[in-house]
Scaffold this motif. Structure first.
Motif, PDB file in Angstrom:
ATOM      1  N   GLN A 299      39.897  59.824  46.866  1.00  0.00           N
ATOM      2  CA  GLN A 299      40.396  59.710  45.498  1.00  0.00           C
ATOM      3  C   GLN A 299      40.804  58.284  45.172  1.00  0.00           C
ATOM      4  O   GLN A 299      40.602  57.799  44.081  1.00  0.00           O
ATOM      5  CB  GLN A 299      41.612  60.620  45.305  1.00  0.00           C
ATOM      6  N   TRP A 300      41.413  57.640  46.160  1.00  0.00           N
ATOM      7  CA  TRP A 300      41.860  56.262  45.960  1.00  0.00           C
ATOM      8  C   TRP A 300      40.683  55.390  45.546  1.00  0.00           C
ATOM      9  O   TRP A 300      40.723  54.650  44.584  1.00  0.00           O
ATOM     10  CB  TRP A 300      42.497  55.741  47.256  1.00  0.00           C
ATOM     11  N   ARG A 301      39.592  55.529  46.325  1.00  0.00           N
ATOM     12  CA  ARG A 301      38.390  54.741  46.014  1.00  0.00           C
ATOM     13  C   ARG A 301      37.844  55.075  44.640  1.00  0.00           C
ATOM     14  O   ARG A 301      37.440  54.189  43.885  1.00  0.00           O
ATOM     15  CB  ARG A 301      37.302  55.032  47.030  1.00  0.00           C
ATOM     16  N   ALA A 302      37.825  56.353  44.331  1.00  0.00           N
ATOM     17  CA  ALA A 302      37.267  56.768  43.046  1.00  0.00           C
ATOM     18  C   ALA A 302      38.116  56.229  41.891  1.00  0.00           C
ATOM     19  O   ALA A 302      37.603  55.810  40.865  1.00  0.00           O
ATOM     20  CB  ALA A 302      37.166  58.289  42.983  1.00  0.00           C
ATOM     21  N   MET A 303      39.440  56.220  42.087  1.00  0.00           N
ATOM     22  CA  MET A 303      40.308  55.662  41.041  1.00  0.00           C
ATOM     23  C   MET A 303      40.077  54.167  40.904  1.00  0.00           C
ATOM     24  O   MET A 303      39.979  53.628  39.813  1.00  0.00           O
ATOM     25  CB  MET A 303      41.778  55.902  41.407  1.00  0.00           C
TER      26      MET A 303
ATOM     27  N   ARG B  28      35.456  45.679  47.622  1.00  0.00           N
ATOM     28  CA  ARG B  28      36.318  45.600  46.465  1.00  0.00           C
ATOM     29  C   ARG B  28      37.035  46.934  46.188  1.00  0.00           C
ATOM     30  O   ARG B  28      38.196  46.949  45.790  1.00  0.00           O
ATOM     31  CB  ARG B  28      35.461  45.222  45.259  1.00  0.00           C
ATOM     32  N   ASP B  29      36.346  48.037  46.398  1.00  0.00           N
ATOM     33  CA  ASP B  29      36.984  49.316  46.059  1.00  0.00           C
ATOM     34  C   ASP B  29      37.960  49.795  47.132  1.00  0.00           C
ATOM     35  O   ASP B  29      38.461  50.904  47.084  1.00  0.00           O
ATOM     36  CB  ASP B  29      35.964  50.398  45.680  1.00  0.00           C
ATOM     37  N   LEU B  30      38.248  48.946  48.105  1.00  0.00           N
ATOM     38  CA  LEU B  30      39.348  49.237  49.028  1.00  0.00           C
ATOM     39  C   LEU B  30      40.476  48.234  48.841  1.00  0.00           C
ATOM     40  O   LEU B  30      41.481  48.289  49.527  1.00  0.00           O
ATOM     41  CB  LEU B  30      38.853  49.171  50.472  1.00  0.00           C
ATOM     42  N   SER B  31      40.277  47.293  47.922  1.00  0.00           N
ATOM     43  CA  SER B  31      41.257  46.225  47.766  1.00  0.00           C
ATOM     44  C   SER B  31      42.262  46.528  46.676  1.00  0.00           C
ATOM     45  O   SER B  31      42.067  47.410  45.847  1.00  0.00           O
ATOM     46  CB  SER B  31      40.533  44.917  47.451  1.00  0.00           C
ATOM     47  N   LEU B  32      43.340  45.739  46.680  1.00  0.00           N
ATOM     48  CA  LEU B  32      44.348  45.872  45.633  1.00  0.00           C
ATOM     49  C   LEU B  32      43.951  44.995  44.456  1.00  0.00           C
ATOM     50  O   LEU B  32      42.948  44.298  44.499  1.00  0.00           O
ATOM     51  CB  LEU B  32      45.712  45.471  46.188  1.00  0.00           C
ATOM     52  N   THR B  33      44.759  45.052  43.424  1.00  0.00           N
ATOM     53  CA  THR B  33      44.468  44.240  42.246  1.00  0.00           C
ATOM     54  C   THR B  33      45.571  43.212  42.060  1.00  0.00           C
ATOM     55  O   THR B  33      46.618  43.288  42.695  1.00  0.00           O
ATOM     56  CB  THR B  33      44.428  45.116  40.984  1.00  0.00           C
TER      57      THR B  33
ATOM     58  N   GLY C  34      44.594  40.052  45.702  1.00  0.00           N
ATOM     59  CA  GLY C  34      44.534  41.499  45.920  1.00  0.00           C
ATOM     60  C   GLY C  34      43.540  41.878  47.010  1.00  0.00           C
ATOM     61  O   GLY C  34      43.585  42.989  47.521  1.00  0.00           O
ATOM     62  N   SER C  35      42.644  40.962  47.368  1.00  0.00           N
ATOM     63  CA  SER C  35      41.658  41.261  48.422  1.00  0.00           C
ATOM     64  C   SER C  35      42.346  41.652  49.711  1.00  0.00           C
ATOM     65  O   SER C  35      43.363  41.091  50.080  1.00  0.00           O
ATOM     66  CB  SER C  35      40.806  40.027  48.732  1.00  0.00           C
ATOM     67  N   ARG C  36      41.722  42.590  50.403  1.00  0.00           N
ATOM     68  CA  ARG C  36      42.221  42.934  51.735  1.00  0.00           C
ATOM     69  C   ARG C  36      41.303  42.303  52.767  1.00  0.00           C
ATOM     70  O   ARG C  36      40.088  42.399  52.652  1.00  0.00           O
ATOM     71  CB  ARG C  36      42.263  44.453  51.890  1.00  0.00           C
TER      72      ARG C  36
END
Ligand code: ADP
Ligand code: ZN
Ligand code: ZN
Length: 816
Positions: free
Chosen positions: A369-373, A76-81, A37-39
């Motif tokens: 919002q994306w980051r916060a989620m 991490r808070d910009l990456s996918l899971t 999931g890492s970008r």
């Protein structure tokens, strides 16, 4: 070469040729930061490209010397899971799309970065300066002087090519070093706050009069010992240097705080009292939770008549999940409905934990919002279908409101179905999946009947008001008695009555159909295809009628074949015309019109809504937009100008959509204390889609028709559309593909299992200058995989074909 392992990476470039994982080395320094999931940024050809890690492997079988290293990894808070990667893989198989297409639905737009190469002098570089001369020397000197340069910032007057060459030479002799930085296109927004820490009042005394600006700012600080720098600058017009002076003197302390850009929620005026569920609502909530406990894998379908209070049921279930520390997604079919819903939920759960997701937000809002989620700071997501891809973990519940709506299916690549994505996420997290609707799709109810979903029903309106049953007006009789206007006498009288009583009216006119049909205004007869039981469509260019499925063709009779009347005409009126007519009939009435034209600009939709709410409108005229979700207490009459336009769509779902829309529109009447009426005008008053008293009666008729003619849910419709600027090219590739499929089906002896319609131009034959040709196949669900396999092969051929594109829908509904 030593490595911390190998990563399979998909590069984010939408091209079928490179739609696969490529292996890269994980450098030791990045070991901790790389996971599925890492970008990342990786060298790809001559470029640095953004990519997503789809797998990590301890070993590698191929030629190690050829592998390159990952150069950079994002926060991490910009990456996918891992869940998102799995979901993308599923979508790739299911919808035959690329990884990049799937990932781009999950990533907020604008997080993409641009790499920027910086050059620095190497301190230990001595002595060999004689190698450096001319332009190279000037570049080197500039780097020494500036100490950190890029191609854009270096202060020399050479062309880019010369500078680049100099960089290369200097790198080769280790005179300079380079480092790639990644500049995010969207920046975090920071607010600068100050706090006064010294004795400002004393300072104010000591500043001489001639320093006017300093004095003014100082006086401001005395008044406002804490605040934002922006406000200070606006109030005093102070330049930065003056503020810096105070900071240097240690009179103020400045800190930067990262701020989240959050969309503004619509503030509704009346605060609602604590909600107590009705006993019917309470039972539904309890049943859902207990069924979930015993069969957690099974989704729910909630049928609740309009006004039954489904939203409160959603809200109670969401509260239950949040209490267990889980998260929730609620999707709505239309962006226009989100503000109302969000403010309802904000009141109950607090707006600081809600994310609002839809395509009309600004990139900054989406990004924050994306980051916060992703960080887990927001745990309720409300939005249009894109919200199903919200980057939240630990999902407790996914709800699709008005789940029957067409907008839940994406009409663009990848052609995903929101419910199918919801099902994937539900399965991953073992969450509750609930689809709610007043008129569930036939397919979803069928799934319930064969045991794939729990069927739940709310059968009464919350306030026990009656759900209005339409009065069906036979427009053939109107014509017979000499009324040729759009309004029947009954509708006219009813409108007049409301205006006198100061109540409100909604008049609904459907206009979605791209096509027209021909109907007899004396007897209601329409021309149908003898093979497909679907209304023939009028084609203007050659003045003929055609079946949009099998291409059966007919001329247009001058007289009605059934009754001989001459009122055999094309059908179609617009909202504008209707508004004019109403103005003529009711000159004293205040009329508002709601359609695509009148709501194009931001805020126009909301403006009309509040006009109706404030009772500044007597008659609201509109298209589908007035059908959905609106809740006006004073509306006591709904008029449906013609149900025929719906019933005669060239589409196997015509009956179902008519039933759904009539119910939705009718549901707008009598929501408050006053009783509501519905008047429905039609030339076909006996059609089951409008005569069915309740959902079950309708469903029984509809499912029989579907079974008899082999439409979904009994067969799947596979639709391939070939598009090209050159009509012949589109047609030829469609024909070749058709032959290819046919041959292969014959080989497997499957020709009897699939019904293939001959190649034909799509109903919307030309869109944006592209011609569209179609291959349509009816297929049993058990053979879809084989067909998918064939189509996948077909698709790989189209990678190299430039002048024709193939668009695939393996489970089509809309085949215009
Ligand atoms: P649906 O979505 O099923 O059409 P809504 O959830 O919009 O229905 O509810 C219809 C109306 O009834 C709304 O005005 C809502 O506020 C009200 N309502 C529903 N349930 C309750 C409840 N338990 N207490 C108070 N009002 C309720
Ligand atoms: Zn007739
Ligand atoms: Zn046909």
């Amino acid at each position: 070469m030593t490595t911390a392992g190998y990563a399979e990476i998909v590069v984010l470039r939408n091209h079928a040729k490179i739609d696969q994982g490529f292996t890269y080395l994980i450098p030791h320094k990045l070991q901790e930061a790389i996971y599925v999931g890492s970008r990342v940024m990786v060298p790809f050809g001559a470029q640095q490209i953004e990519g997503v890690v789809i797998a990590i492997k301890p070993t590698y079988e191929g030629d190690l010397a050829k592998l390159k290293e990952i150069t950079f990894v994002f926060d991490r808070d910009l990456s996918l899971t891992e869940e998102m990667v799995e979901l993308a893989e599923h979508m790739r198989r299911q919808y035959l799309c690329t990884y990049t297409e799937a990932f781009s639905l999950m990533l907020p737009t604008g997080v993409l970065v641009t790499p920027e190469t910086h050059y620095y002098p190497v301190d230990s570089f001595h002595g060999q300066n004689e190698e450096i001369k001319g332009s190279v020397k000037e570049v080197y000197d500039a780097i020494l002087k500036q100490s950190d340069v890029t191609l854009e910032t270096i202060e020399v007057s050479y062309s880019e090519a010369v500078i680049k060459k100099a960089f290369k030479q200097l790198l080769a002799i280790f005179a300079i070093k380079e480092d790639v930085k990644y500049i995010e296109q969207i920046k975090d927004r920071t607010i600068e706050k100050y706090t006064v820490v010294g004795d400002m009042t004393a300072l104010l005394e000591t500043i001489p009069e001639r320093y006017k600006m300093r004095k003014r700012v100082c006086a401001y600080f005395v008044e406002n010992p804490k605040g934002e720098l922006k406000a200070l600058r606006e109030a005093t017009k102070a330049p930065k240097s003056v503020v810096d002076w105070f900071e240097k003197k240690e009179m103020i302390r400045i800190e930067s705080i990262q701020e989240n850009r959050m969309p503004e929620f619509m503030n509704s005026t009346s605060a609602k009292a604590e909600v107590v569920l009705s006993s019917e609502q309470k039972t539904i909530v309890e049943d859902i939770l207990s069924y979930y406990h015993t069969t957690p894998e099974k989704p729910f379908l909630l049928r609740g008549v309009t006004g039954s209070g489904k939203t409160e049921v959603y809200s109670a279930l969401i509260a239950h999940c949040l209490n267990q520390g889980k998260t929730a997604i609620l999707t709505l079919p239309e962006i226009a409905l989100t503000p109302q819903m969000v403010s309802r939920f904000a009141k109950r759960f607090g707006k600081e934990r809600i994310a609002l997701m839809h395509s009309k937000l600004s990139n900054g809002e989406k990004y924050d919002q994306w980051r916060a989620m992703r960080k887990g700071e927001l745990d309720i997501v409300i939005g249009a279908r894109s919200a199903i891809f919200a980057p939240i973990s630990n999902l407790g519940i996914v709800i699709l409101d008005e789940s029957h709506e067409q907008s839940y299916r994406s009409e663009r690549r990848p052609k995903y179905d929101t419910y199918e994505i919801a099902l994937q996420r539900k399965t991953f997290w073992q969450a509750i999946l609930l689809a709610g609707s007043a008129t569930p799709s036939v397919e979803s109810t069928y799934e319930g009947k064969i045991g794939l979903r729990h069927l739940m029903t709310l059968s009464n309106r919350f306030n026990n008001a009656a759900v209005p049953v339409p009065d069906i007006i036979d427009m053939r009789e109107e014509l017979e008695s000499g009324n040729r206007s759009m309004l029947s006498r009954a509708l006219f009288d009813a409108i007049e009555e409301r205006i006198e009583r100061k109540e409100q009216v909604i008049i609904f006119l459907n206009r979605t159909g791209h096509s027209t049909f021909v109907t007899c205004r004396s007897c209601g007869f329409t021309l149908d295809c003898p093979n497909c039981d679907i209304t023939l469509t009028y084609h203007k260019h050659d003045n003929r009628m055609r079946c949009h499925y099998c291409q059966y063709e007919s001329f247009i009779p001058k007289k009605c074949p059934s009754c001989g009347s001459h009122y055999f005409k094309q059908f179609g009126v617009g909202t504008e015309k209707l508004e004019e007519t109403l103005k003529e009939f009711f000159p004293e009435a205040r009329i508002a019109r709601m359609d695509r034209t009148t709501t194009r600009r931001k805020g126009q939709f909301e403006a009309i809504i509040s006009q109706v709410e404030e009772e500044n409108v007597d008659i609201l005229v509109g298209t589908q937009m007035v059908a959905k979700g609106l809740d006006f207490a004073k509306v006591t009459l709904v008029g449906i100008i013609s149900a025929d336009l719906l019933m005669n769509m060239p589409h196997f779902q015509a009956g179902e959509r008519t039933y759904q829309l009539v119910n939705q529109v009718s549901g707008r009447a009598g929501r408050g204390a006053l009783k509501g009426d519905v008047i429905l005008q039609t030339y076909q008053p006996d059609h089951y889609a409008i005569t069915s008293d309740d959902y079950d009666t309708f469903y029984d008729m509809e499912i029989k028709y579907r079974e008899k003619l082999g439409y979904p849910p009994f067969r799947q419709l596979v639709n391939l559309v070939f598009t090209s600027r050159d009509e012949k090219v589109a047609n030829n590739y469609a024909e070749m593909s058709y032959q290819y499929l046919k041959r292969n089906l014959l080989k497997k002896d499957l020709q009897k299992e699939m019904e293939m319609y001959a190649v034909h131009a799509a109903l919307l034959k030309k869109i944006d200058g592209e011609y569209r040709y179609q291959v349509l196949i009816k297929c049993h669900a058990e053979h879809v995989d084989y067909l998918r396999y064939l189509i996948e092969k077909l698709q790989t051929r189209f990678i190299t074909i430039k002048d024709c594109k193939i668009n695939i829908d393996l489970n089509a509904r809309n085949i215009l």
